[in-house]
Design an enzyme around this catalytic site. Structure first.
Site, mmCIF file in Angstrom:
data_model
loop_
_atom_site.group_PDB
_atom_site.id
_atom_site.type_symbol
_atom_site.label_atom_id
_atom_site.label_comp_id
_atom_site.label_asym_id
_atom_site.label_seq_id
_atom_site.Cartn_x
_atom_site.Cartn_y
_atom_site.Cartn_z
ATOM 1 N N GLY A 1 0.829 -1.214 0.000
ATOM 2 C CA GLY A 1 0.000 0.000 0.000
ATOM 3 C C GLY A 1 0.854 1.250 0.000
ATOM 4 O O GLY A 1 0.519 2.243 -0.651
ATOM 5 N N GLY A 2 1.979 1.195 0.719
ATOM 6 C CA GLY A 2 2.917 2.318 0.696
ATOM 7 C C GLY A 2 3.538 2.488 -0.678
ATOM 8 O O GLY A 2 3.621 3.603 -1.200
ATOM 9 N N TRP B 1 2.301 1.682 -3.442
ATOM 10 C CA TRP B 1 1.284 2.165 -4.382
ATOM 11 C C TRP B 1 1.350 3.683 -4.505
ATOM 12 O O TRP B 1 1.099 4.249 -5.567
ATOM 13 C CB TRP B 1 -0.107 1.743 -3.899
ATOM 14 N N HIS B 2 1.728 4.348 -3.394
ATOM 15 C CA HIS B 2 1.803 5.812 -3.407
ATOM 16 C C HIS B 2 3.066 6.320 -4.095
ATOM 17 O O HIS B 2 3.103 7.464 -4.552
ATOM 18 C CB HIS B 2 1.746 6.360 -1.970
ATOM 19 N N GLY B 3 4.099 5.502 -4.154
ATOM 20 C CA GLY B 3 5.338 5.936 -4.806
ATOM 21 C C GLY B 3 6.502 5.043 -4.405
ATOM 22 O O GLY B 3 6.510 4.475 -3.311
#
Length: 308
Positions: free
Chosen positions: A157-158, A160-162
């Site tokens: 999930g982290g 996914w942000h970059g």
């Protein structure tokens, strides 16, 4: 479609395929949600964002109190920026005859990080749960694998942000704390502290606040410097800057928090708030929000989540 609410095909496609008709309750709900979303975004988020950008632009210049204040404000900046965007999207969809799922449910009023993730970016949380956590095995293969799955889900999930260490650490913090909460619950320890359950609110907020440092900082060096300065407790008078901007920031933030507190206490979802009013009351509420937007609007920045 990309930033959220992330709608499942099972919900969205049938709505596209069937004719849509005007529904007055949907119009009322959509109108109020759009206006609240605009206020959250271009009044609250963008106003306090100017101070956050200044401090996080050069962490080395500021003391612990200033960095703490900027981090506190950033927590609400990103919340009101993204929830405001979601409100505008959901409200606009309702005006056009589409019903999107709720994406935020007052997440900072959470007693645990588990509860926080049921209220923050809910469509992404469910996506991560269904397509990563459950696909990895969920909690069906023993407690150790469950902790592994939680940690992997939040790490991804982290990412996914970059693709940066900051986002990986942000995801790791959430994954570790979620695992700790699951362990405490499995041992029955959480049941023993129900009498002081109110402490869950500040503890959860503090965990989220620390993780936001890594989310907001420009790179790992800046994040590490911010964390080290915060825990040095070099307290002193915070840098204020333009006193008028700070006063406006505090005032509009207070309005936002009071409104959220009202929704929380009354157990009302913003998505249904507008349907409780008709005619004159609806017009008065809309006029008040529009007036506040015109009084405190100064500039508009890009939506934070559009960079991911």
């Amino acid at each position: 479609m990309v930033a959220g609410p992330i709608e499942r095909a099972s919900n969205l496609l049938p709505q596209i395929e069937k004719p849509r008709v005007f529904k007055k309750p949907w119009f009322n709900e959509g109108l109020i949600q759009i206006l609240v979303g605009l206020f959250r975004k271009i009044v609250i988020a963008d106003t306090i964002g100017a101070y956050v950008d200044l401090v996080y632009g050069d962490i080395e210049l500021y003391n612990s109190t200033t960095i703490l204040l900027a981090t506190f404000l950033y927590a609400f900046q990103i919340y009101y920026d993204f929830s405001g965007y979601s409100d505008i999207a959901i409200g606009t969809a309702k005006l056009l005859g589409f019903k999107f799922h709720q994406n935020f449910n007052i997440p900072y009023f959470s007693k645990s990080l588990t509860e926080f993730w049921r209220k923050w970016h809910m469509s992404l949380s469910y996506w991560l749960r269904d397509y990563l956590y459950i696909s990895l095995g969920g909690n069906r293969k023993g407690i150790v694998i469950t902790y592994r799955n939680l940690l992997l889900t939040m790490l991804l999930g982290g990412l996914w942000h970059g693709s940066s260490w900051n986002f990986i650490i942000w995801g790791a913090i959430h994954g570790i704390v979620l695992s700790i909460e699951k362990f405490l619950k499995s041992k029955g320890y959480l049941d023993k502290v129900k009498s002081i359950g109110f402490l869950g609110y500040p503890i959860t907020f503090c965990v989220v606040l620390v993780s936001w440092v890594f989310f907001r900082a420009q790179d790992l060096h800046s994040a590490s410097l911010a964390i080290s300065k915060i825990f040095q407790f070099n307290l002193g008078a915070p840098y204020i800057g333009d006193i008028n901007v700070m006063a406006s920031s505090i005032f509009v933030l207070a309005i936002g928090i009071i409104f959220d507190l009202y929704l929380f206490n009354k157990k009302i979802n913003l998505e249904e708030f507008g349907s409780k009013f008709t005619g004159v009351k609806l017009a008065v509420i809309a006029a008040v929000i529009i007036t506040l937007i015109n009084l405190f609007y100064s500039s508009s920045n890009n939506f934070i989540y559009f960079q991911f």
